[in-house]
Enzyme design. Structure first.
Site, PDB file in Angstrom:
ATOM      1  CG  ASP A  82       1.889   1.085   0.969  1.00 59.09           C
ATOM      2  OD1 ASP A  82       0.972   1.144   0.133  1.00 59.09           O
ATOM      3  OD2 ASP A  82       3.101   1.152   0.654  1.00 59.09           O
ATOM      4  CD  GLU A 147       2.538   3.506  -4.788  1.00 62.56           C
ATOM      5  OE1 GLU A 147       2.862   4.057  -5.858  1.00 62.56           O
ATOM      6  OE2 GLU A 147       2.724   4.045  -3.667  1.00 62.56           O
TER       7      GLU A 147
END
Length: 439
Positions: A82, A147
């Site tokens: 991400d 994250e």
């Protein structure tokens, strides 16, 4: 690997990174599944056993495993797919285009951290296709989601929900590796620890009144002025921690004289002090302030939010000591309340894994050395250290051409890009490390 295989793996990393950048995984909402399926297919074709595990169908975590011939350590290459937001209007190239230009690969995630994911996957796949299997232990490649917003669906979720699937003895993640020069030597930081977060609010009280008559009430916002001046004037004193001792010793500085070391860092290059002084102790950074809800009302309360970062091994006692230093008697005019308490985390810096990294750096960049560093922020390593206390977790993505000063301003910024030479350099490192550690 042979020179030809190394070159092939480097080109594979380029193509993988271009593909990953073209998957828009801005978090929120993430939508990482297409990227994860792409990586899983790549690793399965090379001989890895792959699983996609997630709390939400559209946001699975990838666990790829290459088993060895005998029992031994598990080495895990960790990354997240991400990214943060990118506004195309601010960029020279399409942030989701994966463009190649001027010797760089451009796009959101080119540094944080799709580049490392691509290098890890390319290295691991190249080894597996070449017939390599660990002589002992196993190689894990783990690509997680979420994250950038804390990992509740990613590293935290998988270490809590499926710990046996990702249990590892040695872990390589993000957080270090970009080179810097000091004392006539190129240094590569190896992230061995991360600071904790002890955020707090500072509240001042007054008496509300109509803003057209300034003396009618007591303005709580104005009472913040001396407090802000104190926060602007200084930080708490340095703290003598094991991590700071190791960092200074590796630089050739006297660990007993941190102030002199900072002065020499600043003299050598002011940017070094900017980057590394936060490692030396507790830091306070005011970030948000709130007072009256209406423009014509004198606020009866004002609230300041302070981002406080704390080295591993320290906690609220040291934070309060820092407040005594910075605010002093001004604390009598306000209320302080902690809103977050997350301790720092660390792995020992004197380990065989560190020695192996140092050996590789010395071979591939003669005269260079490694330095154990503390990350002022945090990564997914904290979830693995918490779940597996004996795991040695380091952040290391070696960058020789694109230095620490080149890379740091681009992370989460516009025109994020990776030097193609460094992508190849890192890919070679991950291939070599797996063979050296696992045989």
């Amino acid at each position: 690997m042979s020179a030809t295989a190394t070159e092939t793996a480097a080109q594979e990393a380029v193509e993988l990174l271009r593909s990953l950048i073209r998957f828009n995984t801005v978090n929120p909402p993430g939508n990482e599944r297409p990227a994860q399926e792409h990586l899983a297919a790549h690793l399965e074709a090379a001989g890895f056993e792959c699983e996609l595990l997630g709390a939400e169908p559209g946001r699975p975590n990838l666990v790829a495993r290459l088993r060895g011939a005998a029992d031994g350590p598990t080495l895990c290459y960790l990354g997240h797919v991400d990214t943060v937001l990118a506004d195309a209007a601010d960029w020279s190239h399409d942030p989701f285009g994966g463009d190649l230009a001027d010797g760089f690969l451009w796009g959101r995630g080119a540094l944080d951290m799709k580049s490392q994911v691509a290098a890890e996957v390319a290295a691991a796949a190249a080894l597996a296709r070449d017939g390599w299997r660990p002589a002992r232990g196993e190689l894990l490649v783990v690509a997680v989601v979420d994250e950038e917003t804390g990992g509740s669906l990613g590293a935290q979720w998988i270490t809590e929900t499926h710990p046996e699937t990702v249990r590892c003895d040695l872990l390589i993640n993000e957080g270090g590796g970009a080179a810097f020069d000091y004392g006539g030597q190129r240094r590569y930081g190896v992230c061995c620890a991360e600071k904790g977060v002890f955020r707090f609010t500072v509240t001042t009280d007054g008496v509300a009144g109509h803003a057209s008559m300034p003396s009618m009430g007591q303005n709580a916002l104005l009472k913040m002025a001396p407090l802000l001046e104190r926060f602007a004037a200084r930080q708490p004193s340095y703290s003598a921690t094991d991590e700071l001792h190791a960092f200074l010793a590796a630089l050739g500085e006297d660990p007993a004289d941190a102030a002199a070391a900072v002065a020499r860092l600043r003299e050598a290059d002011p940017r070094l002090a900017v980057m590394f002084e936060p490692l030396f102790g507790v830091t306070f950074t005011p970030t948000r302030i709130r007072a009256s809800e209406k423009i014509n009302v004198i606020p009866s309360t004002a609230e300041l939010r302070v981002d406080c970062r704390v080295p591993p091994g320290l906690g609220e006692e040291q934070v309060r000591g820092g407040l005594d230093e910075v605010l002093g008697s001004q604390q009598e005019d306000c209320r302080i309340e902690f809103t977050e308490r997350v301790s720092g985390n660390a792995s020992p810096s004197d380990t065989p894994l560190m020695a192996t990294i140092a050996e590789w750096v010395a071979e591939h960049d003669p005269g260079a050395g490694v330095v154990p560093v503390v990350l002022p922020g945090f990564t997914d390593s904290r979830h693995f250290r918490e779940a597996f206390p004996d795991c040695v977790a380091y952040g290391f993505f070696p960058q020789r051409a694109q230095t620490l000063f080149d890379s740091a301003p681009l992370i989460h910024g516009a025109d994020e890009r990776i030097d193609l030479r460094d992508l190849a350099f890192a890919t070679e490192f991950y291939a070599d490390l797996a063979v050296r550690v696992l045989g």
